[in-house]
Design an enzyme around this catalytic site. Structure first.
Site, PDB file in Angstrom:
ATOM      1  N   ASP A 181       0.855  -1.180   0.000  1.00  0.00           N
ATOM      2  CA  ASP A 181       0.000   0.000   0.000  1.00  0.00           C
ATOM      3  C   ASP A 181       0.898   1.239   0.000  1.00  0.00           C
ATOM      4  OD1 ASP A 181      -2.964   0.984   0.635  1.00  0.00           O
ATOM      5  OD2 ASP A 181      -1.584   2.207   1.848  1.00  0.00           O
TER       6      ASP A 181
ATOM      7  N   GLU B 283      -5.115   2.447  -3.604  1.00  0.00           N
ATOM      8  CA  GLU B 283      -3.647   2.446  -3.756  1.00  0.00           C
ATOM      9  C   GLU B 283      -3.034   1.170  -3.211  1.00  0.00           C
ATOM     10  OE1 GLU B 283      -4.656   4.738   0.061  1.00  0.00           O
ATOM     11  OE2 GLU B 283      -5.509   4.445  -1.916  1.00  0.00           O
TER      12      GLU B 283
END
Length: 583
Positions: A450, A493
Site C-alpha cells: 500500500d 492504492e
C-alpha cells in the site's frame, strides 16, 4: 434391389452377381459373347471342313472326266475303218482306262490329259460296267458300260450339289443368327454399361457438383436426400460409399456449425466440441483451453475427466504453451518430448491443436493418446485427428464472434488505469493457481502493498498526478517480479503481488526489493520531482495458512502492522499478529 434379392431366395444369385467386381461382370459379358461366337465359328468350321473332305475324297469328279475321255476314245474308234491298226491301240487305251477306274491310279490320256483316281469306285453297277469293259473293250457293250458309270457319276454330283445347297441355306440362317447374337450382346453390354457404370457415375458426379455449388449446407436438413444410392458392392459401389461418407461428413460439419452458432456463449461451444471429440471421434481424454491474448493467459474450459491433471504454469503465461506461441500443431507422435510442460510423457502421447483466428491463437485443444509406436502408425488415429482439426476450424470463427461479444466482460478483469489484473480476475484465477502450487508442493508468496500517504498526493498535486503515481508504481512492481508472478490492483492504492513457486522465506526478500525500488524512484509532477514510499505485508501459502484467502488476510494484517510501525517497511506475518482461530 438388394433388399428384394435378399427377400426372395431365387433372386439371391442375382444379388451375388451384382456384388461382384466390375472386372468380373464385364468379363462375364465379354466371355459369353466370345463363347457364343466361338461356338458359331466352330460350327461353320466343322461344316466347311466336312465339305472340303467330302469334295476331296469324292471320286465322281475324276470318274466323270474318266468316262468322258472313254466316250471320246470310243467315238474315235468307231470312226476308224474296221481293219485300221489304230483301233487296236484305242481299245487298249479304253481297257487301261477301265483298269484305272477299277483299281485306282493315273491315266494318261491324249493331248497331255492326266486323270488320277484316288479312291476306286465302290458302287456295284459301276464296278460291273468297268469290269465288262476290261474283258471286252470292243463292241456296243462298251458304250453302255460307260453310260452306266456316267449315270452313277451324275447321281453323285446331284446329291453333292443338293447337300451344298442345303448347307448354303443353313449358312445364310447362321449369318442372321450371328447378327442377332452380336446385336443382343451389344445391347446387353450397352445396358450393363449404362446401369453399372454411367448412371452411377452420373449420380456421383451430380452429388459432387451439388456440394461444390451449394456447399455442405445443402445437405444439412436431410442427409439421406444427398446420399448416392448404389446397391451393388462393386468398384462403383465403393466409390459411391466414399462419396456418401464425404456427404455425411460435410453434413455433420454443417449441422455442428449451425448448432454452435445458436449457442449462448463460448463455453457452450467448447462443450459442444467436447461432445464431438467424445462421441463422434471416440477421443476419450482431452482438454480444451481458452486463451486471452490481451492478458497472455489461458484457462481450461473443458477437461474430459474431472481428475485430469494438466500443467498450470501456462495459465498465467500462455506463451509457455508451444502450440499457442507458434500457432502450429504440437505433437509428440512426430517429435517425442517436444513439449517440456507435458506432465505425462512416459504414460501417453499428446496432440495439441491451436485455434487460430486472424493470426492469433484463441484456444488450444490438447488430445491425449495411448503411448507407443502402435498409436503412431494407426491410420484411423490420424484420420480422427484430422477430423478433429476440421471441427476446430469450423468452431474458430464462431468462438471468435462470441468472444468478441464478451470482450466488454473481459475488459472488466483488468484495471483500466494501471493495466494490472483486478480483484475480479483474481477471484476467477485463484483456484487454478492454488491447485498448481499444491500439486507441485511449492510455496506461493503473498505480498500486500500500500502506498504511504497517497491521499496527500491527490490533495496536494491533484488526481492526475495521483493517477500517474499509481501507474508508475504498477510498472515498478511488474518490472521487479517474474513474468510468471501475478500483480493485482487490489483496491485504491493497494496492490497484491502473488509470487509463484518461491522458496520458503524468499517472499520477504522480494518484498524488500520492491519497497526499495519504489522508495528510490522519482515521480514527475508539474511542481517537480517527488518520492513516495510503500509498505508491504508478507505471508506465504500454505506455510502460514491452509486456505488461500486466509493467507491473503494474513498478508493484509502484516501490512497493517507495517503501517503501525511507521510505514515504508516490510513486515512478515507471524501467528501472534492474529491470535483468533477465525479470519
Amino acid at each position: 434391389m438388394e433388399t428384394a434379392c435378399l427377400r426372395f431366395k431365387f433372386l439371391r444369385p442375382l444379388n451375388w452377381i451384382l456384388n461382384r467386381s466390375l472386372f468380373w461382370k464385364v468379363g462375364f459379358i465379354i466371355g459369353v459373347c466370345v463363347l457364343v461366337n466361338s461356338l458359331i465359328a466352330f460350327y461353320f468350321f466343322t461344316k466347311l471342313n466336312f465339305l472340303g473332305r467330302h469334295l476331296e475324297q469324292a471320286p465322281f469328279y475324276s470318274y466323270k472326266t474318266l468316262v468322258q475321255e472313254g466316250l471320246r476314245l470310243l467315238q474315235k474308234e468307231e470312226a476308224l475303218p474296221p481293219d485300221s491298226p489304230r483301233r487296236l491301240l484305242l481299245r487298249e487305251k479304253i481297257r487301261e482306262l477301265a483298269r484305272v477306274g477299277l483299281k485306282g491310279g493315273t491315266f494318261e490320256g491324249e493331248n497331255g490329259l492326266t486323270i488320277q483316281i484316288l479312291r476306286p469306285v465302290t458302287y456295284p453297277p459301276a464296278r460291273q460296267a468297268l469290269q465288262r469293259i476290261l474283258k471286252h473293250p470292243e463292241g456296243p457293250g462298251v458304250r453302255a458300260a460307260l453310260e452306266t458309270v456316267l449315270s452313277w457319276v451324275q447321281k453323285e454330283e446331284d446329291r453333292f450339289l443338293h447337300e451344298l445347297e442345303n448347307l448354303s441355306r443353313r449358312l445364310g440362317n447362321l449369318y442372321i443368327l450371328l447378327f442377332i447374337v452380336l446385336a443382343v450382346f451389344l445391347i446387353w453390354g450397352a445396358v450393363g454399361f449404362l446401369f453399372m457404370v454411367k448412371f452411377p457415375l452420373d449420380r456421383i458426379a451430380g452429388q459432387l457438383d451439388r456440394l461444390l455449388k451449394h456447399g455442405d449446407e445443402s445437405c444439412a436438413e436431410d442427409v439421406e436426400e444427398c446420399v448416392v444410392k448404389h446397391y451393388a458392392k462393386d468398384e462403383i459401389g465403393v466409390v459411391a460409399e466414399k462419396v456418401n461418407e464425404l456427404v455425411r461428413y460435410f453434413a455433420d460439419l454443417a449441422i455442428f456449425k449451425h448448432t454452435i452458432e445458436e449457442d449462448q456463449n463460448p463455453e457452450e461451444v467448447y462443450y459442444r466440441l467436447a461432445e464431438v471429440f467424445r462421441e463422434k471421434l471416440e477421443l476419450p481424454v482431452f482438454a480444451l483451453y481458452e486463451v486471452s491474448n490481451s492478458q497472455n493467459t489461458m484457462r481450461p474450459v473443458v477437461l474430459s475427466q474431472p481428475d485430469l491433471e494438466v500443467n498450470a504454469e501456462k495459465f498465467f503465461n500462455a506463451n509457455l504453451c508451444r502450440a499457442k506461441r507458434t500457432g502450429h500443431v504440437v505433437s509428440s507422435l512426430e517429435y517425442p518430448g517436444v513439449c517440456r510442460l507435458f506432465l505425462h510423457p512416459d504414460e501417453c502421447e499428446h496432440y495439441c491443436v491451436p485455434f487460430m483466428s486472424g493470426g492469433l491463437c484463441i484456444g488450444i485443444a490438447q488430445i491425449f493418446l495411448p503411448k507407443g509406436m502402435a498409436t503412431r502408425k494407426m491410420k484411423h488415429i490420424k484420420e480422427k485427428l484430422r477430423t478433429a482439426e476440421r471441427y476446430i476450424a469450423e468452431a474458430v470463427p464462431v468462438l471468435e464472434a462470441k468472444r468478441y461479444a464478451q470482450s466488454l466482460r473481459e475488459q472488466t478483469l483488468k484495471d483500466p488505469l494501471t493495466g494490472l489484473y483486478n480483484r475480479r480476475f483474481l477471484e476467477e484465477a485463484l483456484d487454478n493457481l492454488v491447485a498448481g502450487v499444491l500439486r507441485r508442493k511449492t510455496v506461493l508468496g503473498i505480498l500486500m502493498a500500500d502506498l504511504d500517504y497517497f491521499k496527500s498526493v491527490n490533495d496536494k498535486y491533484g488526481h492526475d498526478v495521483g493517477d500517474r503515481v499509481l501507474r508508475e508504481t504498477a510498472e515498478i512492481l511488474k518490472k521487479n517480479v517474474r513474468s510468471s508472478d501475478l500483480v493485482v490492483r487490489f483496491g485504491g492504492e493497494e496492490f497484491l503481488i502473488l509470487l509463484v513457486d518461491v522458496r520458503s522465506g524468499e517472499s520477504e526478500k522480494i518484498a524488500e526489493k520492491l519497497r526499495a525500488a519504489v522508495e528510490t524512484h522519482q515521480f514527475e509532477t508539474p511542481k517537480g520531482l517527488i518520492r513516495r514510499t510503500i509498505s508491504i505485508g508478507v505471508s506465504e501459502f500454505p506455510t502460514d495458512a491452509q486456505g488461500i484467502w486466509e493467507a491473503i488476510k494474513y498478508a493484509d494484517v502484516a501490512l497493517y502492522k507495517a503501517k503501525e510501525a511507521g510505514r515504508n517497511r516490510v513486515v512478515r506475518f507471524t501467528p501472534d499478529m492474529w491470535p483468533s482461530e477465525e479470519y
